[in-house]
Write an enzyme that holds these catalytic residues in place. Sequence first.
Site, short mmCIF file in Angstrom:
data_model
loop_
_atom_site.label_atom_id
_atom_site.label_comp_id
_atom_site.label_asym_id
_atom_site.label_seq_id
_atom_site.Cartn_x
_atom_site.Cartn_y
_atom_site.Cartn_z
N LYS A 243 -25.66 -35.93 11.00
CA LYS A 243 -25.87 -37.11 11.84
C LYS A 243 -25.82 -38.32 10.93
O LYS A 243 -26.26 -38.26 9.78
CB LYS A 243 -27.25 -37.05 12.49
CG LYS A 243 -27.39 -36.00 13.56
CD LYS A 243 -28.12 -36.58 14.77
CE LYS A 243 -28.30 -35.52 15.84
NZ LYS A 243 -29.57 -34.82 15.74
N HIS B 122 -29.00 -43.86 11.04
CA HIS B 122 -29.03 -45.07 11.86
C HIS B 122 -30.36 -45.80 11.66
O HIS B 122 -31.23 -45.32 10.93
CB HIS B 122 -28.75 -44.75 13.32
CG HIS B 122 -29.76 -43.84 13.94
ND1 HIS B 122 -30.94 -44.30 14.46
CD2 HIS B 122 -29.76 -42.50 14.09
CE1 HIS B 122 -31.62 -43.27 14.92
NE2 HIS B 122 -30.93 -42.16 14.71
N HIS C 221 -33.95 -44.50 11.30
CA HIS C 221 -34.48 -43.88 10.08
C HIS C 221 -34.85 -44.88 9.00
O HIS C 221 -35.21 -44.51 7.89
CB HIS C 221 -33.48 -42.86 9.52
CG HIS C 221 -33.62 -41.50 10.14
ND1 HIS C 221 -32.78 -41.04 11.11
CD2 HIS C 221 -34.55 -40.52 9.96
CE1 HIS C 221 -33.16 -39.83 11.48
NE2 HIS C 221 -34.24 -39.51 10.81
#
Length: 568
Positions: free
Chosen positions: A130, A133, A136
């Site tokens: 992932k 973004h 985080h």
Amino acid sequence: MEIKTLIAQIVDEAVQEAFPGVETGVNYEALLEVPPDSKLGDFAFPCFKLSKALRMGPPVIAQKIAAAINHPETCTAQPVNGYLNFFLNRENFAADTLKKVMAAPEKWGGGQDGAGKTVCLDYSSINIAKRFHIGHLSTTMIGHSLRRIYDFLGWKTVSINHLGDWGTQFGKMICAYKKWGVREDVEKGGVDEMTRLYVRFHEEAKEDPTLEDEGRAWFKKIEDGDPEALEIFNWFKEVTLRDAMKVYDILGVSFDSYAGESFYNDKMGRVIDELKEKGLLEDSDGAKIVNLEEYKMPPCIIVKSDGATIYATRDLAAMLYRKDTYHFDKCLYVVAYQQDLHFRQCFKTIELMGYDWAKDLEHVAFGMVSYEGQTLSTREGRVVYLEDLLRRAQEKALQIIEEKNPNLENKEEVARQVGIGAVVYSDLQNSRIKDIDFWWDRALNFEGDTGPYVQYTFARCCSVLRKAGVQTAAPDYSALCDDEAQYILRLLARFPEDVRAACRSNEPYIITRATTELAKAYNKYYYEHRILDGDEGAIAARVQLTDAVHCVIRTGLYLIGMEAPERM
Ligand code: ARG
């Protein structure tokens, strides 16, 4: 010691001397006030609270206490009605404070409070395949800051990126890669290419449900250690981490360990055996659970009915492993508040297993991030990738520098420090549990409570110091008796207490605030006083004050994970 604490101590002693043997039960420090006008004193102590215990009117009490105070080196006390007004010996206060700070300026605020103790910090903990973004960002920056704060106070720190590298989705991804993937594309496209394969898997699985079985079969292969499955899976991990590293490098973040969920594959048997042995494991519709009804929580599932372990099982294994490996005195989980229940369940389970160190586990929760008024949602495609955000921050900072100071050397480098700093600052500006709404205009403003404002003040201090050159005269501290200088001195004196408060509550924003307040105080001073005018001794004192502010701002910025450019 903070000056307020010292004055409280003086009051305490004087009360004991004036009224021997009386227990007042009063917290002197909590009662000390700061008068609205410094002509009335630097501090005031209201004697009303003592009336009952001493059975006397406040004005008499004030007089008796004042008569018992004899500390001219620190302060003088004047009784006025029911108040005791304290006037600091401002010159001594300035001399004491600056001598203490300047003895080891880069260490001011730090210490050995945590000597011999270890803290594990679990933060960032991104998910494989992932993209990183802005959801985080908080865990990464709060964790990074806490690590620096604990380090600064002498703790041994172990920073852990508990990678989300386990789950059936990885089987599906391998399946998709085997069917439609090209090695070079994944190498080049990284996480984006993996996501594309994953999305395609779901689309095709709608037409052809057997794909789901194939995906599950691949996951089983990873679990069973099939070499091909493992090779692909580890490579996915590598590619994801390579992308994440770019972000970590920009932010200056690093980890001691990347042991993520998959690391605990072979360590969960112990959890299950131990729970069984201790009579904590119950059967429930084929699943194995720890019943937490008594503690008003849903059960902690350990093994699902299909035999699979879950997130919590891995966290329990990780807790035991970390305790055995690092012998921590504290283990912090910097994770969004949505996972509150998960951590309470795990912590309670550890406690029920009989481990008294369950009390040393702590969930350091934080709120949500939204972007220019919009909540983020992966499902609806409203995501802001951290790399993009940081790149834009640098671009925008560069634009501002081009406008304000086009002749600056190393513009690009300064733009990096300012742009990234603006993002970090806005993340660590408020109590972590508060939700954050990120706005460019707000973050990059050079006025008000912003990263660039504090950095700019730092650069201003550097510029004053450059102009001042080396001072040979002995500082004349009587030049620092004005209100503005005294306020700065108080902030400097209390900085060590701020650092400890931030550590105690795991709240970096306490340092953000303290540093900002210091920057504001210095700017006020800068506008109201001529630092490099007057006689040598006075200049030397004001330059020393500037030097101390410059060192402490740099420390404050460092502790929240920001850089301090010397010119802006
Ligand atoms: N990977 C998880 C997420 O992104 C966070 C993991 C936090 N750490 C832990 N030990 N559970 O939501």
